[in-house]
Design an enzyme around this catalytic site. Sequence first.
Site, PDB file in Angstrom:
ATOM      1  CB  SER A 253       4.823  -5.534  44.545  1.00  0.00           C
ATOM      2  OG  SER A 253       3.672  -5.733  43.746  1.00  0.00           O
ATOM      3  CE  LYS A 254       4.410   1.494  48.211  1.00  0.00           C
ATOM      4  NZ  LYS A 254       5.696   1.911  47.704  1.00  0.00           N
ATOM      5  NE  ARG A 255       1.659  -6.431  40.726  1.00  0.00           N
ATOM      6  CZ  ARG A 255       1.328  -7.687  40.611  1.00  0.00           C
ATOM      7  NH1 ARG A 255       0.065  -8.045  40.608  1.00  0.00           N
ATOM      8  NH2 ARG A 255       2.254  -8.619  40.491  1.00  0.00           N
ATOM      9  N   GLY A 257      -1.464  -4.925  48.228  1.00  0.00           N
ATOM     10  CA  GLY A 257      -2.012  -4.340  49.470  1.00  0.00           C
ATOM     11  C   GLY A 257      -0.883  -3.810  50.332  1.00  0.00           C
TER      12      GLY A 257
END
Length: 481
Positions: A253-255, A257
């Site tokens: 997921s976005k966290r 990168g």
Amino acid sequence: MTDRPRVRFAPSPTGELHVGNARTALFNWMFARHTGGSFILRIEDTDESRSLLSYQVSLLEDLQWLGLDWDEGPDRGGAYGPYRQSERLHIYADHLKKLLAAEMAYPCYCTQEELEEERQSLILSRRMPRYMGKCRGLTDDERAGLEAAGRKPAYRFKVPPATIEFDDLIRGPVRFESDAIGDFIIVRSNGMPSYNFAVVIDDHLMRITHVIRGEDHLSNTASQIMLYRAFGFEPPAFAHHCLILGRDHAKLSKRHGSVSVGEFRRRGYLPEALINYLGLLGSSFAGGREILSREEMIEAFSLERASKSGAVFDEEKLRWLNAHYIRNLPVDDLMRRLEPFLNQARYEAQAMEPGRLKMAIESVHDELTDLSNIGEHIDLFFDGRYEATPEARQVLAAPAAHEVISAFCEYLDGAEGAPSQIYAAALGHARKKTGLKGRELFMPVRAALTGRVKGPQLDQVFTILGADTAGKRLRQVLREG
Ligand code: GLU
């Protein structure tokens, strides 16, 4: 030829194309191309609050950029359209009518608050939270009363007691008991179909033979199979592949990168590298091969292979592949692909005549790991765009450095001929005059010409800059002391 496979990729336009979804698209595309089947693109845009037209546009662009071409889809039509769910609402409405007439579905008038209350009380009594069928047995009078009071119903499927079993092409036999599944919503109170309802109708009407998607949809498959049975439709074959994980083994997921195809594109990755990486993820192909063209991947594709390739996303490996594909690009192709990045870094082509720009790019070609860092590589060719690094300053601070540079400059005055010849002769002159050789001889020249201690070959740098500019830079260093 009715039994040619038909597969689909069915993204919801609620964000940029995630690399996990791109991998699902890739598997479907490879399956279709490997088997001589059709690859269909369907846009699942029934969640009005989250679907954006701009995401739809970028999804199509990203798929095109990746080279995952589709045979039927919203932009190109086909025999089983429309291919946007928002244009198929009448079809879902007709199918709802069929289920209502067969008493396999019913209107539900519960409010969000009532449903939440039921959920909480089930959790409190340690039971599985699900809809317990409050509105299932309402009489016609009760329904009429609720509607007269202004309640707008959603419609739920009457989940029958059943064991749902299917043979997943990747995971083998899968089994669910329906009593763990509450009567689920098939059409919302705003008239929009739920995902499970629309997907079954569409996959059936679009004659999809194989549903290949992520394992996060596995439990939805149980609900979908019940709907297939209710309609009397033959279900397709199912194949649920593993998901891409982040370094901590949680779903990527976005966290972690960059996770969208658009981000990688903007960061200067080549589609060839991303496709190869997504196809490879987690394993290698037969014989340990890691670098494969599209055609080779299609040839080597099997669902069996897809099953093994749930894996941790490794950006280093993707970077390595990207550098490989960049190195192998013919320079004209590289120039074309670099254009937007050069503009973005404000290296407009006009700033340098095209022949020179091409030479400058050729001289750094092998160093590029992505296209977006082109600016940092070619800044040394532009006066005023680079600054000497501390290492370069250190080299120039050595007393012998100035001797080398001034001997080099001495030769330049009035020298004639091709820049590469002038360069070789000037270096020879400096060698003779100072008695220095190797690093001690060329490092000061490099540091003075480029402001760095590493970079493209010096004779190339000299040639690209031309003797005049090179001379100016060297004398400037001498003046600055
Ligand atoms: N719209 C769904 C998604 O994006 C499709 C899932 C499916 O392939 O059935 O997750």
